[in-house]
Design an enzyme around this catalytic site. Structure first.
Site, PDB file in Angstrom:
ATOM      1  N   GLU A 288      42.971  52.750  37.554  1.00 26.10           N
ATOM      2  CA  GLU A 288      42.498  51.488  36.991  1.00 26.10           C
ATOM      3  C   GLU A 288      43.549  50.831  36.100  1.00 26.10           C
ATOM      4  O   GLU A 288      43.694  49.610  36.099  1.00 26.10           O
ATOM      5  CB  GLU A 288      41.185  51.688  36.217  1.00 26.10           C
ATOM      6  CG  GLU A 288      39.983  52.013  37.110  1.00 26.10           C
ATOM      7  CD  GLU A 288      39.660  50.898  38.095  1.00 26.10           C
ATOM      8  OE1 GLU A 288      40.141  49.764  37.899  1.00 26.10           O
ATOM      9  OE2 GLU A 288      38.935  51.160  39.065  1.00 26.10           O
TER      10      GLU A 288
ATOM     11  N   TYR B 291      36.855  45.090  31.525  1.00 25.21           N
ATOM     12  CA  TYR B 291      36.842  45.436  32.949  1.00 25.21           C
ATOM     13  C   TYR B 291      37.062  46.925  33.170  1.00 25.21           C
ATOM     14  O   TYR B 291      36.307  47.593  33.883  1.00 25.21           O
ATOM     15  CB  TYR B 291      37.907  44.650  33.741  1.00 25.21           C
ATOM     16  CG  TYR B 291      38.175  45.345  35.047  1.00 25.21           C
ATOM     17  CD1 TYR B 291      37.254  45.253  36.084  1.00 25.21           C
ATOM     18  CD2 TYR B 291      39.266  46.210  35.197  1.00 25.21           C
ATOM     19  CE1 TYR B 291      37.427  45.966  37.262  1.00 25.21           C
ATOM     20  CE2 TYR B 291      39.441  46.920  36.364  1.00 25.21           C
ATOM     21  CZ  TYR B 291      38.527  46.799  37.391  1.00 25.21           C
ATOM     22  OH  TYR B 291      38.684  47.526  38.531  1.00 25.21           O
TER      23      TYR B 291
ATOM     24  N   ASP C  15      35.836  41.777  37.851  1.00 30.07           N
ATOM     25  CA  ASP C  15      37.283  41.593  37.956  1.00 30.07           C
ATOM     26  C   ASP C  15      37.546  40.279  38.695  1.00 30.07           C
ATOM     27  O   ASP C  15      36.621  39.563  39.050  1.00 30.07           O
ATOM     28  CB  ASP C  15      37.932  42.775  38.689  1.00 30.07           C
ATOM     29  CG  ASP C  15      37.724  42.671  40.179  1.00 30.07           C
ATOM     30  OD1 ASP C  15      36.626  42.240  40.583  1.00 30.07           O
ATOM     31  OD2 ASP C  15      38.640  42.997  40.950  1.00 30.07           O
TER      32      ASP C  15
END
Length: 346
Positions: free
Chosen positions: A69, A152, A170
DNA sequence: GACTCGTGGCC
DNA sequence: TGGCCAAGAGT
Protein backbone atom coordinates in the site's frame (compact mmCIF):
# COMPACT_ATOMS: atom_id res chain seq x y z
CA UNK A 1 -28.28 -12.37 -14.13
CA UNK A 2 -29.96 -10.02 -16.51
CA UNK A 3 -28.60 -6.53 -16.75
CA UNK A 4 -30.90 -3.82 -15.59
CA UNK A 5 -31.06 -0.51 -17.32
CA UNK A 6 -31.20 1.82 -14.41
CA UNK A 7 -28.66 4.31 -13.24
CA UNK A 8 -27.62 4.58 -9.67
CA UNK A 9 -27.75 7.66 -7.56
CA UNK A 10 -27.63 6.88 -3.87
CA UNK A 11 -26.38 10.33 -3.03
CA UNK A 12 -28.70 13.28 -2.70
CA UNK A 13 -26.85 15.55 -5.10
CA UNK A 14 -28.07 16.85 -8.39
CA UNK A 15 -29.01 14.22 -10.89
CA UNK A 16 -29.85 14.55 -14.51
CA UNK A 17 -29.95 10.91 -15.42
CA UNK A 18 -33.16 8.97 -14.83
CA UNK A 19 -33.08 6.85 -11.73
CA UNK A 20 -35.42 4.93 -9.47
CA UNK A 21 -37.41 7.16 -7.18
CA UNK A 22 -35.76 6.35 -3.92
CA UNK A 23 -34.68 8.10 -0.79
CA UNK A 24 -31.08 8.91 -0.10
CA UNK A 25 -28.91 5.95 0.62
CA UNK A 26 -28.10 7.14 4.09
CA UNK A 27 -31.68 7.25 5.31
CA UNK A 28 -33.48 4.74 7.46
CA UNK A 29 -35.11 2.98 4.56
CA UNK A 30 -32.13 0.97 3.53
CA UNK A 31 -30.08 1.02 0.37
CA UNK A 32 -31.58 2.24 -2.89
CA UNK A 33 -32.93 -0.38 -5.23
CA UNK A 34 -30.26 -1.89 -7.44
CA UNK A 35 -27.39 -1.40 -5.05
CA UNK A 36 -27.20 -5.05 -4.16
CA UNK A 37 -27.16 -5.87 -7.85
CA UNK A 38 -24.18 -3.58 -8.27
CA UNK A 39 -22.40 -5.31 -5.42
CA UNK A 40 -23.04 -8.66 -7.00
CA UNK A 41 -22.09 -7.74 -10.52
CA UNK A 42 -18.91 -5.88 -9.70
CA UNK A 43 -17.63 -8.40 -7.16
CA UNK A 44 -18.42 -11.29 -9.50
CA UNK A 45 -16.56 -9.51 -12.27
CA UNK A 46 -13.68 -9.13 -9.84
CA UNK A 47 -13.70 -12.85 -9.05
CA UNK A 48 -13.30 -13.59 -12.75
CA UNK A 49 -11.03 -10.81 -13.89
CA UNK A 50 -8.86 -9.71 -10.98
CA UNK A 51 -5.16 -9.47 -11.69
CA UNK A 52 -3.07 -12.02 -9.88
CA UNK A 53 -1.07 -9.75 -7.59
CA UNK A 54 1.15 -11.16 -4.85
CA UNK A 55 -0.26 -8.94 -2.12
CA UNK A 56 -3.67 -10.40 -2.92
CA UNK A 57 -2.45 -13.92 -2.22
CA UNK A 58 -4.23 -15.35 0.83
CA UNK A 59 -0.83 -16.22 2.25
CA UNK A 60 0.46 -12.66 2.08
CA UNK A 61 1.21 -11.25 5.51
CA UNK A 62 -0.23 -7.98 6.83
CA UNK A 63 3.28 -6.56 6.54
CA UNK A 64 3.40 -7.50 2.87
CA UNK A 65 0.06 -5.79 2.33
CA UNK A 66 1.19 -2.77 4.29
CA UNK A 67 4.36 -2.45 2.21
CA UNK A 68 2.37 -2.78 -0.99
CA UNK A 69 0.00 0.00 0.00
CA UNK A 70 2.84 2.40 0.72
CA UNK A 71 4.61 1.54 -2.53
CA UNK A 72 1.42 1.85 -4.54
CA UNK A 73 0.82 5.43 -3.46
CA UNK A 74 0.96 7.34 -6.74
CA UNK A 75 2.90 4.51 -8.34
CA UNK A 76 1.68 1.99 -10.94
CA UNK A 77 1.46 -1.70 -10.08
CA UNK A 78 3.92 -2.84 -12.73
CA UNK A 79 6.67 -0.72 -11.29
CA UNK A 80 5.97 -1.78 -7.72
CA UNK A 81 6.01 -5.53 -8.32
CA UNK A 82 9.77 -6.20 -8.56
CA UNK A 83 10.65 -3.80 -5.76
CA UNK A 84 7.97 -5.27 -3.50
CA UNK A 85 9.27 -8.81 -4.04
CA UNK A 86 12.84 -7.80 -3.29
CA UNK A 87 11.73 -5.82 -0.25
CA UNK A 88 9.72 -8.64 1.31
CA UNK A 89 12.49 -11.13 0.71
CA UNK A 90 15.02 -8.80 2.27
CA UNK A 91 12.82 -7.66 5.14
CA UNK A 92 10.11 -10.25 5.80
CA UNK A 93 8.95 -8.54 9.01
CA UNK A 94 8.76 -4.99 10.36
CA UNK A 95 11.56 -5.82 12.79
CA UNK A 96 13.86 -6.80 9.93
CA UNK A 97 13.46 -3.41 8.32
CA UNK A 98 13.59 -1.50 11.61
CA UNK A 99 16.95 -3.10 12.34
CA UNK A 100 18.48 -1.36 9.33
CA UNK A 101 19.47 2.28 8.97
CA UNK A 102 16.89 4.33 7.12
CA UNK A 103 19.35 4.81 4.25
CA UNK A 104 19.03 1.13 3.42
CA UNK A 105 15.32 1.62 2.87
CA UNK A 106 15.96 4.57 0.57
CA UNK A 107 18.59 2.60 -1.34
CA UNK A 108 16.35 -0.38 -1.93
CA UNK A 109 13.41 1.81 -2.79
CA UNK A 110 15.05 2.06 -6.18
CA UNK A 111 13.35 4.32 -8.66
CA UNK A 112 9.82 4.02 -7.33
CA UNK A 113 9.72 7.76 -6.78
CA UNK A 114 8.82 9.86 -3.75
CA UNK A 115 11.68 8.34 -1.75
CA UNK A 116 10.43 9.93 1.44
CA UNK A 117 7.92 7.12 1.41
CA UNK A 118 10.83 4.76 2.02
CA UNK A 119 11.80 6.86 5.00
CA UNK A 120 8.28 6.78 6.36
CA UNK A 121 7.96 3.06 5.76
CA UNK A 122 11.11 2.56 7.77
CA UNK A 123 9.73 4.80 10.51
CA UNK A 124 6.44 2.92 10.46
CA UNK A 125 8.29 -0.37 10.90
CA UNK A 126 10.13 1.10 13.87
CA UNK A 127 6.84 2.25 15.36
CA UNK A 128 5.43 -1.25 14.95
CA UNK A 129 8.40 -2.65 16.83
CA UNK A 130 8.25 0.03 19.50
CA UNK A 131 4.53 0.12 20.06
CA UNK A 132 2.83 -2.86 18.47
CA UNK A 133 4.95 -5.84 19.40
CA UNK A 134 6.50 -5.86 15.95
CA UNK A 135 3.16 -6.39 14.24
CA UNK A 136 1.13 -4.32 11.82
CA UNK A 137 -1.66 -2.74 13.91
CA UNK A 138 -5.15 -3.89 13.02
CA UNK A 139 -7.38 -0.87 13.47
CA UNK A 140 -7.93 2.16 11.31
CA UNK A 141 -6.93 4.61 14.04
CA UNK A 142 -3.76 2.78 14.99
CA UNK A 143 -2.77 2.56 11.35
CA UNK A 144 -3.54 6.22 10.78
CA UNK A 145 -1.09 7.14 13.52
CA UNK A 146 1.80 5.56 11.63
CA UNK A 147 4.06 7.78 9.51
CA UNK A 148 3.15 7.76 5.83
CA UNK A 149 -0.33 6.40 6.52
CA UNK A 150 -3.27 8.62 5.64
CA UNK A 151 -6.99 7.97 5.41
CA UNK A 152 -6.75 5.84 2.30
CA UNK A 153 -3.90 3.60 3.43
CA UNK A 154 -5.34 3.13 6.92
CA UNK A 155 -8.65 1.99 5.44
CA UNK A 156 -7.03 -0.18 2.80
CA UNK A 157 -4.77 -2.05 5.23
CA UNK A 158 -7.53 -2.51 7.80
CA UNK A 159 -9.75 -3.92 5.05
CA UNK A 160 -7.34 -5.97 2.95
CA UNK A 161 -5.05 -7.24 5.70
CA UNK A 162 -7.57 -7.66 8.50
CA UNK A 163 -10.93 -8.06 6.82
CA UNK A 164 -12.46 -5.02 8.41
CA UNK A 165 -15.38 -3.13 6.96
CA UNK A 166 -13.77 0.15 5.94
CA UNK A 167 -14.75 2.72 3.38
CA UNK A 168 -11.78 2.72 1.05
CA UNK A 169 -11.58 5.71 -1.27
CA UNK A 170 -8.73 6.02 -3.70
CA UNK A 171 -8.43 7.72 -7.07
CA UNK A 172 -9.82 4.67 -8.90
CA UNK A 173 -12.86 4.36 -6.66
CA UNK A 174 -13.51 8.07 -6.89
CA UNK A 175 -13.49 7.91 -10.68
CA UNK A 176 -15.82 4.90 -10.82
CA UNK A 177 -18.25 6.59 -8.47
CA UNK A 178 -18.06 9.85 -10.43
CA UNK A 179 -19.02 8.07 -13.64
CA UNK A 180 -21.33 5.33 -12.47
CA UNK A 181 -23.29 7.44 -10.02
CA UNK A 182 -22.70 11.08 -10.85
CA UNK A 183 -22.52 10.87 -14.62
CA UNK A 184 -19.31 12.86 -14.66
CA UNK A 185 -16.17 12.06 -16.57
CA UNK A 186 -13.86 12.71 -13.64
CA UNK A 187 -14.17 13.38 -9.93
CA UNK A 188 -13.35 16.76 -8.41
CA UNK A 189 -9.65 17.61 -8.05
CA UNK A 190 -9.76 16.86 -4.32
CA UNK A 191 -11.82 14.42 -2.29
CA UNK A 192 -14.96 16.09 -0.97
CA UNK A 193 -17.11 15.31 2.06
CA UNK A 194 -20.02 14.56 -0.23
CA UNK A 195 -17.96 12.00 -2.10
CA UNK A 196 -16.94 10.31 1.11
CA UNK A 197 -20.53 10.21 2.28
CA UNK A 198 -21.59 8.65 -0.99
CA UNK A 199 -18.84 6.05 -0.75
CA UNK A 200 -20.10 5.14 2.72
CA UNK A 201 -23.62 4.83 1.37
CA UNK A 202 -22.50 2.49 -1.40
CA UNK A 203 -20.74 0.08 0.98
CA UNK A 204 -22.17 -3.38 1.49
CA UNK A 205 -23.22 -4.01 5.07
CA UNK A 206 -21.48 -7.36 5.32
CA UNK A 207 -17.82 -7.12 6.25
CA UNK A 208 -16.64 -9.91 3.96
CA UNK A 209 -18.51 -8.51 1.00
CA UNK A 210 -17.32 -4.99 1.80
CA UNK A 211 -13.70 -6.07 1.49
CA UNK A 212 -14.36 -7.61 -1.92
CA UNK A 213 -16.37 -4.56 -2.95
CA UNK A 214 -13.53 -2.19 -2.10
CA UNK A 215 -11.01 -4.30 -3.98
CA UNK A 216 -13.36 -4.83 -6.90
CA UNK A 217 -14.27 -1.19 -7.47
CA UNK A 218 -10.61 -0.24 -7.20
CA UNK A 219 -9.72 -2.89 -9.75
CA UNK A 220 -12.53 -1.78 -12.04
CA UNK A 221 -11.14 1.74 -12.00
CA UNK A 222 -7.62 0.52 -12.55
CA UNK A 223 -8.19 -1.74 -15.54
CA UNK A 224 -11.56 -0.83 -17.13
CA UNK A 225 -12.87 2.50 -15.95
CA UNK A 226 -9.54 4.20 -16.55
CA UNK A 227 -8.93 7.92 -16.66
CA UNK A 228 -8.07 8.38 -20.29
CA UNK A 229 -9.40 5.56 -22.43
CA UNK A 230 -12.03 3.63 -20.48
CA UNK A 231 -12.78 0.17 -21.84
CA UNK A 232 -16.51 0.42 -21.44
CA UNK A 233 -17.10 -2.67 -23.58
CA UNK A 234 -15.55 -4.70 -20.76
CA UNK A 235 -17.51 -3.04 -17.98
CA UNK A 236 -19.80 -5.26 -15.89
CA UNK A 237 -22.09 -2.32 -15.08
CA UNK A 238 -22.10 -0.51 -18.39
CA UNK A 239 -25.90 -0.44 -18.54
CA UNK A 240 -26.07 1.13 -15.08
CA UNK A 241 -23.52 3.86 -15.76
CA UNK A 242 -24.85 7.39 -15.46
CA UNK A 243 -21.93 8.78 -17.44
CA UNK A 244 -22.61 6.48 -20.39
CA UNK A 245 -26.32 7.20 -20.13
CA UNK A 246 -25.51 10.90 -20.36
CA UNK A 247 -23.52 10.38 -23.53
CA UNK A 248 -20.10 10.33 -21.88
CA UNK A 249 -19.77 14.11 -21.44
CA UNK A 250 -16.26 15.58 -21.31
CA UNK A 251 -14.63 16.55 -18.00
CA UNK A 252 -15.88 19.84 -16.66
CA UNK A 253 -12.57 20.90 -15.21
CA UNK A 254 -9.10 21.01 -16.67
CA UNK A 255 -6.43 19.06 -14.81
CA UNK A 256 -3.62 21.33 -13.84
CA UNK A 257 -0.68 19.26 -14.96
CA UNK A 258 2.48 18.84 -12.99
CA UNK A 259 5.51 20.76 -14.09
CA UNK A 260 8.69 18.78 -14.06
CA UNK A 261 11.59 20.07 -16.14
CA UNK A 262 13.67 22.46 -14.13
CA UNK A 263 11.86 21.92 -10.84
CA UNK A 264 13.42 21.28 -7.47
CA UNK A 265 11.85 17.85 -7.57
CA UNK A 266 13.86 16.99 -10.64
CA UNK A 267 17.06 18.12 -8.98
CA UNK A 268 16.27 16.33 -5.72
CA UNK A 269 15.49 13.16 -7.60
CA UNK A 270 18.75 13.35 -9.49
CA UNK A 271 20.77 13.91 -6.33
CA UNK A 272 19.12 11.00 -4.53
CA UNK A 273 19.75 8.85 -7.57
CA UNK A 274 23.44 9.66 -7.39
CA UNK A 275 23.58 8.91 -3.67
CA UNK A 276 21.67 5.68 -4.11
CA UNK A 277 23.95 4.45 -6.86
CA UNK A 278 27.10 5.45 -5.01
CA UNK A 279 28.68 2.83 -2.82
CA UNK A 280 29.65 5.35 -0.21
CA UNK A 281 29.57 9.06 0.37
CA UNK A 282 29.80 11.57 -2.47
CA UNK A 283 31.97 14.65 -1.94
CA UNK A 284 29.81 17.70 -1.66
CA UNK A 285 31.97 19.52 -4.19
CA UNK A 286 31.41 16.79 -6.73
CA UNK A 287 27.69 16.85 -6.14
CA UNK A 288 27.49 20.60 -6.61
CA UNK A 289 30.23 21.30 -9.10
CA UNK A 290 29.71 18.36 -11.39
CA UNK A 291 25.96 18.24 -11.33
CA UNK A 292 23.93 15.42 -12.69
CA UNK A 293 22.93 15.74 -16.28
CA UNK A 294 19.24 16.24 -16.06
CA UNK A 295 18.27 16.75 -19.63
CA UNK A 296 20.49 14.54 -21.75
CA UNK A 297 19.28 11.10 -22.60
CA UNK A 298 15.79 11.33 -21.23
CA UNK A 299 14.26 11.12 -17.80
CA UNK A 300 15.75 7.78 -16.86
CA UNK A 301 19.33 8.76 -17.42
CA UNK A 302 21.19 10.10 -14.45
CA UNK A 303 24.92 10.33 -14.66
CA UNK A 304 27.70 12.43 -13.27
CA UNK A 305 28.90 14.79 -15.93
CA UNK A 306 32.16 16.45 -14.99
CA UNK A 307 32.00 20.05 -15.98
CA UNK A 308 30.66 23.44 -15.04
CA UNK A 309 27.19 24.15 -13.79
CA UNK A 310 26.29 24.96 -17.35
CA UNK A 311 25.89 21.23 -17.76
CA UNK A 312 22.43 21.78 -16.39
CA UNK A 313 21.42 23.25 -19.73
CA UNK A 314 18.16 25.07 -19.49
CA UNK A 315 17.83 25.09 -15.73
CA UNK A 316 17.77 28.53 -14.21
CA UNK A 317 20.15 29.46 -11.40
CA UNK A 318 21.37 25.88 -11.12
CA UNK A 319 23.89 26.55 -8.36
CA UNK A 320 21.29 28.03 -6.08
CA UNK A 321 18.87 25.34 -6.97
CA UNK A 322 21.34 22.58 -6.26
CA UNK A 323 22.09 24.12 -2.89
CA UNK A 324 18.42 24.46 -2.12
CA UNK A 325 17.64 20.93 -3.24
CA UNK A 326 20.46 19.45 -1.20
CA UNK A 327 19.46 21.48 1.85
CA UNK A 328 15.94 20.17 1.48
CA UNK A 329 17.09 16.60 1.23
CA UNK A 330 19.23 16.98 4.34
CA UNK A 331 16.33 18.56 6.21
CA UNK A 332 14.02 15.76 5.14
CA UNK A 333 16.44 13.08 6.31
CA UNK A 334 16.90 11.70 2.83
CA UNK A 335 20.59 12.55 2.94
CA UNK A 336 23.24 13.03 5.57
CA UNK A 337 26.44 15.01 5.74
CA UNK A 338 29.59 13.25 6.78
CA UNK A 339 33.18 14.39 6.86
CA UNK A 340 33.81 13.13 3.35
CA UNK A 341 30.63 14.38 1.78
CA UNK A 342 26.99 13.48 1.43
CA UNK A 343 25.44 10.05 1.67
CA UNK A 344 22.20 8.24 2.37
CA UNK A 345 21.40 8.21 6.09
CA UNK A 346 23.27 5.47 7.85
C1' DG B 1 -7.11 24.63 0.49
C1' DA B 2 -2.94 25.05 -2.09
C1' DC B 3 1.58 23.14 -2.56
C1' DT B 4 5.24 20.01 -2.54
C1' DC B 5 7.14 15.65 -3.24
C1' DG B 6 9.66 11.19 -8.12
C1' DT B 7 9.36 8.46 -11.88
C1' DG B 8 8.38 6.46 -16.28
C1' DG B 9 4.96 4.92 -19.64
C1' DC B 10 1.35 6.06 -22.70
C1' DC B 11 -2.18 8.13 -26.03
C1' DT C 1 6.04 14.97 -28.97
C1' DG C 2 4.61 16.00 -24.42
C1' DG C 3 1.03 16.66 -21.24
C1' DC C 4 -1.36 13.51 -18.39
C1' DC C 5 -1.51 10.00 -15.16
C1' DA C 6 -0.56 6.42 -11.33
C1' DA C 7 -3.71 2.01 -4.71
C1' DG C 8 -1.59 9.78 -1.40
C1' DA C 9 0.52 12.04 2.58
C1' DG C 10 2.24 15.96 5.00
C1' DT C 11 2.67 20.78 5.66
Amino acid sequence: MTARSTTMNPGSGSATAPRPAAGGAGDAHGPPPGLEALHTRITEWFSDEARDLPWRDPGCTPWGIFVSEIMLQQTPVVRVLPVWRDWLQRWPTPADLAAEPSGAAVRHWGRLGYPRRALRLHAAASAMVAGHDGEVPTTHDELLALPGVGAYTAAAVAAFAFGRRETVVDTNIRRVHARLVDGKALPAPALTAAEMKRAVALMPGDAGLSVRWNAAVMELGAVVCTARAPRCVACPVLDACAWVAAGRPAPDHVPKGQAWAGTDRQVRGAIVAVLRDAEDEVPRSVLLDAPVDLLQGGPSTVALTPGPLAALHGLQAPAEQLERALTGLLADGLAEESEGGVRLPG
